[in-house]
Design a protein around this motif. Structure first.
Motif: not given
Length: 245
Positions: A139-142, A160-163, A189-192
């Motif tokens: 799932l590359p766009g998740l 790429q996960l943000l949430e 590292v991109q998790l917000e």
């Protein structure tokens, strides 16, 4: 028999392994008719695909996908066209997760950006199945994942996960400690936003997360939701201007 010797269509002369390879390319869960059409070109192709089990496997997975979508109050047509799969509180269980992992592994949902499976009946077997699929980067766009799932994180499949919402599951100190260890290795590292509310987390798990945050884990984190009084964790968040709830 060479292709020039074939009395029927050109496909009759193809070696069985070549037919199997072509069948693999055409075994698309989104368009199962492709493989069926290929199988109908001649008896040699049909026999090879039947012996190899490709037709039966695709039929079984397509039927299972449709059944699962119906259980979740959706349809296969809607799911494979959607970027958002909101399946929270749909009584999804371990067996359903096995089917879902096979759907992911088939590459049928590369466009999926949001996956919501929180507030369900998912246990360790279901998590293992999903983690195995997610860990392969299917799932590359998740961008958002609502799931009690730590193993996929350790594999770095969700960079790429943000949430990440792990709320309303059965996570305890052992699970959160494993999660803290995983993020301490530089993943997410991109998790917000990280939501851990309504679980079974105690002081040991919260301390492990506080230690990880203190060492710079989850570099992009902006909001942490636990709804527990944990002074060390609160201090770690305040030191990095992370909103603590």
């Amino acid at each position: 028999m060479s292709r020039s010797d074939a009395s029927g269509p050109p496909l009759v002369g193809l070696p069985e392994d070549a037919i199997s390879i072509l069948g693999g390319y055409l075994a698309d869960l989104k368009m199962p008719t492709w493989l069926v059409s290929f199988a109908s070109t001649c008896s040699a192709v049909l026999t090879t695909l039947q012996v190899g089990g490709q037709l039966a496997k695709l039929h079984e997975l397509h039927l299972a996908a449709r059944t699962l979508c119906k259980k979740a109050g959706s349809s296969w047509h809607d799911v494979h066209m959607s970027r958002h799969m909101a399946w929270g509180a749909r009584k999804i269980d371990n067996a359903d997760c096995v089917v879902l992992s096979k759907i992911f592994a088939s590459g049928a949902l590369p466009q999926l950006m949001v996956l919501r499976l929180n507030v369900n009946h998912i246990g360790d077997p279901g998590l293992i199945a999903l983690s195995d699929a997610l860990g392969k980067g299917v799932l590359p766009g998740l961008l958002e994942l609502y799931l009690n799932d730590k193993d996929a994180l350790a594999m770095g499949a969700l960079s790429q996960l943000l949430e990440l919402r792990l709320d309303s599951n059965q996570i305890g100190d052992v699970g959160l400690a494993a999660f803290a260890e995983a993020v301490g290795k530089g993943v997410l590292v991109q998790l917000e936003l990280l939501d851990l509310e309504f679980n079974r987390i105690g002081n040991l798990g919260l301390a492990a997360l506080a230690e990880a945050l203190g060492k710079g884990a989850l570099a992009g984190l902006k909001v942490l939701v636990v709804y527990k009084d944990a002074p060390a964790l609160r201090a770690a968040c305040e030191a990095r201007a992370i909103s603590y709830h």
